[in-house]
Design a protein around this motif. Structure first.
Motif, mmCIF file in Angstrom:
data_model
loop_
_atom_site.group_PDB
_atom_site.id
_atom_site.type_symbol
_atom_site.label_atom_id
_atom_site.label_comp_id
_atom_site.label_asym_id
_atom_site.label_seq_id
_atom_site.Cartn_x
_atom_site.Cartn_y
_atom_site.Cartn_z
ATOM 1 N N MET A 126 0.903 -1.039 -0.034
ATOM 2 C CA MET A 126 0.060 0.005 0.439
ATOM 3 C C MET A 126 1.119 1.922 0.147
ATOM 4 O O MET A 126 1.009 2.366 -0.705
ATOM 5 C CB MET A 126 -1.142 0.136 0.785
ATOM 6 C CG MET A 126 -1.751 -1.162 1.246
ATOM 7 S SD MET A 126 -2.933 -1.181 2.653
ATOM 8 C CE MET A 126 -3.177 0.750 3.255
ATOM 9 N N GLN A 127 1.732 1.076 0.513
ATOM 10 C CA GLN A 127 2.974 2.339 1.052
ATOM 11 C C GLN A 127 3.352 2.519 0.131
ATOM 12 O O GLN A 127 3.602 4.342 -0.547
ATOM 13 C CB GLN A 127 3.850 2.336 2.309
ATOM 14 C CG GLN A 127 3.170 2.536 3.778
ATOM 15 C CD GLN A 127 2.209 4.083 4.062
ATOM 16 O OE1 GLN A 127 2.937 5.236 3.679
ATOM 17 N NE2 GLN A 127 1.295 4.055 3.810
ATOM 18 N N THR A 128 4.088 1.924 -0.939
ATOM 19 C CA THR A 128 4.914 2.011 -1.736
ATOM 20 C C THR A 128 4.230 2.825 -3.200
ATOM 21 O O THR A 128 4.819 3.493 -3.856
ATOM 22 C CB THR A 128 6.127 0.800 -2.363
ATOM 23 O OG1 THR A 128 3.966 -0.105 -2.231
ATOM 24 C CG2 THR A 128 6.313 -0.042 -1.075
ATOM 25 N N ASP A 129 3.016 2.122 -3.585
ATOM 26 C CA ASP A 129 2.148 2.518 -4.697
ATOM 27 C C ASP A 129 1.776 4.110 -4.002
ATOM 28 O O ASP A 129 1.750 5.111 -4.817
ATOM 29 C CB ASP A 129 0.873 2.130 -4.634
ATOM 30 C CG ASP A 129 0.112 2.057 -5.754
ATOM 31 O OD1 ASP A 129 0.776 1.544 -7.036
ATOM 32 O OD2 ASP A 129 -0.446 3.310 -5.723
ATOM 33 N N GLU A 130 1.538 4.116 -2.725
ATOM 34 C CA GLU A 130 1.172 5.226 -2.335
ATOM 35 C C GLU A 130 2.250 6.712 -3.129
ATOM 36 O O GLU A 130 1.470 7.472 -2.864
ATOM 37 C CB GLU A 130 1.043 5.337 -0.703
ATOM 38 C CG GLU A 130 -0.381 7.034 -0.289
ATOM 39 C CD GLU A 130 -1.385 6.969 -0.716
ATOM 40 O OE1 GLU A 130 -1.761 8.646 -0.543
ATOM 41 O OE2 GLU A 130 -1.695 6.807 -1.623
ATOM 42 N N LEU A 131 3.367 5.941 -2.413
ATOM 43 C CA LEU A 131 4.848 7.553 -2.192
ATOM 44 C C LEU A 131 5.046 7.745 -3.965
ATOM 45 O O LEU A 131 6.681 7.851 -3.679
ATOM 46 C CB LEU A 131 5.170 7.081 -1.252
ATOM 47 C CG LEU A 131 4.981 6.483 0.154
ATOM 48 C CD1 LEU A 131 5.919 5.859 1.117
ATOM 49 C CD2 LEU A 131 4.364 8.080 0.857
ATOM 50 N N GLY A 132 4.355 6.578 -4.361
ATOM 51 C CA GLY A 132 4.954 6.877 -5.507
ATOM 52 C C GLY A 132 6.246 5.889 -5.737
ATOM 53 O O GLY A 132 6.996 6.165 -7.467
ATOM 54 N N LEU A 133 6.395 5.132 -5.282
ATOM 55 C CA LEU A 133 7.602 3.487 -4.871
ATOM 56 C C LEU A 133 7.217 2.844 -5.713
ATOM 57 O O LEU A 133 6.670 2.110 -6.070
ATOM 58 C CB LEU A 133 8.148 3.375 -3.704
ATOM 59 C CG LEU A 133 8.814 5.255 -2.754
ATOM 60 C CD1 LEU A 133 8.655 4.227 -1.163
ATOM 61 C CD2 LEU A 133 9.813 5.621 -3.062
ATOM 62 N N PRO A 134 8.493 2.486 -6.107
ATOM 63 C CA PRO A 134 8.241 0.535 -7.048
ATOM 64 C C PRO A 134 7.430 0.092 -6.484
ATOM 65 O O PRO A 134 7.681 -0.031 -4.712
ATOM 66 C CB PRO A 134 9.459 0.335 -7.306
ATOM 67 C CG PRO A 134 10.634 1.770 -7.049
ATOM 68 C CD PRO A 134 10.046 2.185 -7.093
#
Length: 853
Positions: A76-84
């Motif tokens: 959830m967090q990687t997508d929310e923050l624009g990370l791979p």
């Protein structure tokens, strides 16, 4: 509400990553549904800055421990923050992984030493292709970060720390703590650089080395948030099991039992899990909040004395707290006081009887480690336990253990149990780490929760093992008034001073050094008890108990009661027992009013003057608090008893009787004055009693009592009573020995028979006080008879041998006891064979069905 990740709403390939590295953005339907459900309950907070990642480099997220909720949360967090995406497949040269997460610990894997397959594959790809770049991002997840301030005790207790949560706790984390969840993405680590650094380690497994270093990064990050991991369960178990001492013990155990080495090691590991503490910051903070509430609700206050001497020693010495043991509350009280004053709380040795569901885990998380009542017959357990204590000593951790072993049921100090003390000393002698100082610690209460239980046990009721239900029943009493708690840190005792005194050398194993060490430990144990007594607090309740329980029918005219309390205060202030001893500054009138407030005593109106009496059923409980301070007044009481019994007596006769009987009083009450100095103290106390008008100086070295009907005589009678009770016990044992004869009874039989006789005398006296039949006091008296040479124990039969000196000592009873009491003792101690057999059978049944606690 947390914004849903874009991969939950858009199923399209990424266009943010160049060719050569592919992160699929299409999760499986199961992951989609799971993440959507999680996002409804969890609202994470980002700690720190979002790392800047090279989109052309394959990215993997390193997480401390596996759980499905951790996987989904990071995704959830990687997508929310624009990370791979962490949940995406990763495809690159030599790399094809189904997700971008590396779990360093996985409870699904078997074996104590876990491999990290994904990390191993990435390392292999990097070794095959030195040009391949892989970035590893350590991720710290805290489900409910342990807060500094938290109103909810339950949420505080459940805050995340170091231990990997169970499935049940993780469900709690998601459902209750989800909106207090914290995530931190650390700066990326280059895997090729980690590989090059790890290659320097000769003979080490490359993947294991890199995994350990990644775990170190995560541990540092977690430490900065929740503090260091102080759990011995996780940190020292491996080192203890691999120590040469334990390895040898495991081999010996395997040889003796026929078990395999692996099975013996598993058994040792089980013992270690049973013993070690599991320190938790959140649990300690929970105790801080809870106990602050409890002390406020339960007690009028906690008065602490002489703590500065501990604070001064803490930087340069390893502190070993050796408190007396009055109540189960002691465990919590001492750690609470130390914690609130800014020092590190000690590791506390607790009896295995407290290692019960829920409570045991809480105590263990608060620094407790558990020990069995006996190590006999289990060399492996003994070795593991001693090695754990040695590890505490080597880490210079403060330690606490109750020198008496168990809780005192009578209010007197029990003879010291030297097991833990010997382990502490032997560990230091084996490998000194830091100078050791013992802090004798005095604890007293004005009401104790276990009071009724103690009285029942002293009267013969079988001891009950602790259980949560019983403790919850006790907790219902918190609506009652329990007065003030007193805690005083006594004069420190330095181990190096005793080593010099007894000529003990560290790391020496010769026979003479071993003998000297044994003698040193015994002397140190006695000195600790004496210094605990030096730090005594003469509280209002203990003074009331001392005055009223010494009066006929536990009642006094109010005026006489006030005068008797005033006399005790003057004695304690004019001739202080010790500089550390504290005497309440309440006036006698305030003390009486305080006792009425606590519902321990009551005032009865009478036309000839009000009476103060012990409240109904409170006399046995008050005897406990009287015994806390009996040592402060015992010499004055002893002299008053001799004067009152004889009417008039020469000072030289007083000196002679005191020299004969003082060793028994000293052993029973751990009095600090040496026998060689007792005559000087006798004269000081006697002159003070004369000054106070309780004793009359008749001239020519003779002293006597006042007129029989005078107030001074009444005060003398009350003052004499406590010593008379001790002396009655002594002469009861002496009379029993004299009547039964030499070489007929063992030590255990004498103690048990004295117990039975004491019960009978207590009933005939109709005082209902348990002191007359406290087995610990008879044991102490018998040990002293052996030590001073009046009695010896036959090595083969275990029977007691003595000569006519016992009869000569018993003759001194006529100077001490009333003729009626002497006749009663003589008659009751003259047991015939059938009565002795009946008494022994009765004691055997109690041992069979009672359980120690």
């Amino acid at each position: 509400m947390l914004k849903l990740p874009t991969w939950l709403t858009k199923d399209k390939p990424s266009d943010t990553h160049p060719a050569g590295t592919e992160h699929s953005r299409t999760p499986s339907p199961y992951r989609r549904a799971s993440a959507k459900g999680l996002s409804l309950a969890v609202k994470p907070t980002l700690l720190g800055e979002v790392p800047v990642l090279d989109p052309a480099v394959p990215t993997f997220y390193v997480i401390r421990a596996y759980s499905r909720s951790n996987s989904l949360l990071v995704g959830m967090q990687t997508d929310e923050l624009g990370l791979p995406s962490a949940l995406a497949q990763v495809k690159a040269a030599g790399i094809h992984e189904t997700s971008a997460m590396i779990f360093l610990k996985d409870r699904r894997a078997d074996g104590a030493t876990q491999s990290v397959p994904r990390l191993e594959r990435l390392i292999a790809a990097c070794l095959d292709n030195p040009e391949l770049k892989v970035q590893l991002v350590p991720v710290t997840i805290l489900w409910g970060r342990a807060p500094d301030k938290e109103e909810s005790l339950f949420r505080l207790l459940m805050a995340d720390e170091w231990e990997s949560p169970s499935k049940i706790k993780q469900l709690f984390n998601i459902g209750v703590m989800g909106r207090d969840t914290f995530v931190r993405f650390s700066e990326p680590k280059d895997l090729q650089s980690l590989i090059n650094d790890a290659k320097a380690g000769v003979g080490e497994n490359l993947a294991a080395t890199i995994a350990m270093r990644l775990m170190g990064y995560l541990d540092k990050q977690r430490t900065s948030i929740v503090g260091p991991d102080l759990s011995d369960k996780r940190n020292v178990a491996g080192a203890i099991l691999s120590s040469p001492v334990v390895v040898d013990a495991i081999k010996n155990h395997a040889n003796q039992t026929g078990k395999s080495i692996a099975a013996a090691k598993a058994e040792a590991q089980g013992y270690l899990g049973e013993i070690t503490s599991n320190y938790s910051h959140s649990v300690v903070r929970f105790f801080d909040h809870f106990l602050t509430w409890l002390w406020t609700r339960l007690y009028d206050g906690v008065e602490v004395r002489h703590f500065e001497r501990v604070r001064t020693l803490a930087p340069d010495y390893q502190i070993v707290y050796v408190p007396c043991h009055r109540s189960h509350i002691d465990y919590l009280l001492l750690s609470y006081v130390i914690y609130k004053r800014g020092l590190r709380i000690p590791h506390v040795a607790a009896g295995e009887n407290l290692n019960i569901p829920i409570l045991g885990d809480l105590l263990r998380s608060g620094g407790a480690f558990f020990m069995r009542r006996s190590f006999k017959g289990n060399a492996l357990y003994s070795t593991v336990f001693k090695e754990y204590v040695h590890s505490l000593m080597q880490r210079q951790a403060p330690i606490e253990y109750f020198i008496e072993g168990g809780r005192s049921r009578s209010g007197r100090l029990l003879p010291p149990k030297l097991g833990m003390l010997a382990m502490t000393v032997n560990s230091y002698l084996r490998k000194p780490a830091k100078p050791v100082v013992f802090i004798p610690t005095y604890i007293s209460y004005e009401r104790i929760m276990e009071g009724a239980t103690y009285v029942g046990e002293l009267k013969g009721k079988p001891k009950e093992s602790e259980n949560l239900l019983g403790l919850l029943k006790t907790a219902r009493k918190i609506e009652r008034i329990f007065g003030t708690v007193h805690l005083a840190f006594g004069e420190p005792l330095y181990l190096t001073d005793f080593m010099a005194k007894f000529d003990v050398n560290a790391q020496s194993t010769d026979e003479q050094n071993t003998k000297n060490t044994h003698a040193m430990v015994q002397n140190l144990g006695v000195k600790i008890m004496q210094n605990i007594n030096k730090a005594a607090v003469v509280s209002p309740v203990s003074l009331l108990a001392l005055a009223l329980l010494s009066a006929p029918n536990a009642a006094l005219d109010e005026t006489l009661c006030l005068e008797q309390i005033r006399l005790y205060q003057r004695i304690a202030q004019a001739l202080p027992y010790d500089a550390d001893t504290y005497v309440t500054d309440m006036t006698p009138r305030q003390i009486v009013d305080y006792g009425i407030k606590l519902k321990l005593i009551e005032r009865r109106a009478h036309i000839l003057g009000d009476m103060i009496r012990v409240a109904d059923k409170q006399a046995p409980l008050l005897s406990y608090f009287r015994n806390n301070i009996l040592h402060v007044f015992i010499i004055a009481s002893f002299l008053a008893a001799l004067v009152q019994r004889n009417g008039r007596i020469h000072r030289d006769r007083l000196d002679g009787i005191t020299e004969l009987l003082y060793p028994f009083l000293q052993a029973e009450l751990f009095l600090k004055t040496a026998l060689r100095n007792i005559n000087h103290q006798v004269q000081q106390v006697l002159n003070l009693l004369i000054e106070q008008g309780v004793v009359v100086d008749l001239g020519d070295g003779v002293v006597g009592s006042a007129e029989g009907n005078s107030e001074a005589y009444q005060r003398l009678v009350v003052l004499a009573s406590p010593a008379q009770q001790s002396l009655e016990r002594y002469f009861m044992a002496l009379t029993l020995l004299a009547k039964q004869g030499t070489n007929r009874l063992s030590s255990e039989q004498v103690v048990n028979l004295c117990y039975v006789v004491g019960q009978r005398i207590s009933v005939l006296h109709a005082d209902d006080l348990p002191d007359m039949f406290d087995k610990a006091l008879f044991t102490s008296f018998l040990d002293t008879l052996v030590r001073v040479g009046y009695v010896s124990v036959d090595d083969k039969t275990g029977l007691l041998n003595f000569d006519n000196r016992i009869d000569r000592v018993a003759e001194f009873a006529k100077f001490v006891l009333h003729p009626d009491v002497m006749q009663l003792l003589s008659h009751t101690a003259s047991l015939d064979h059938n009565e002795m057999v009946l008494a022994m059978e009765s004691m055997d049944k109690k041992r069979k069905f009672g359980r120690a606690s």
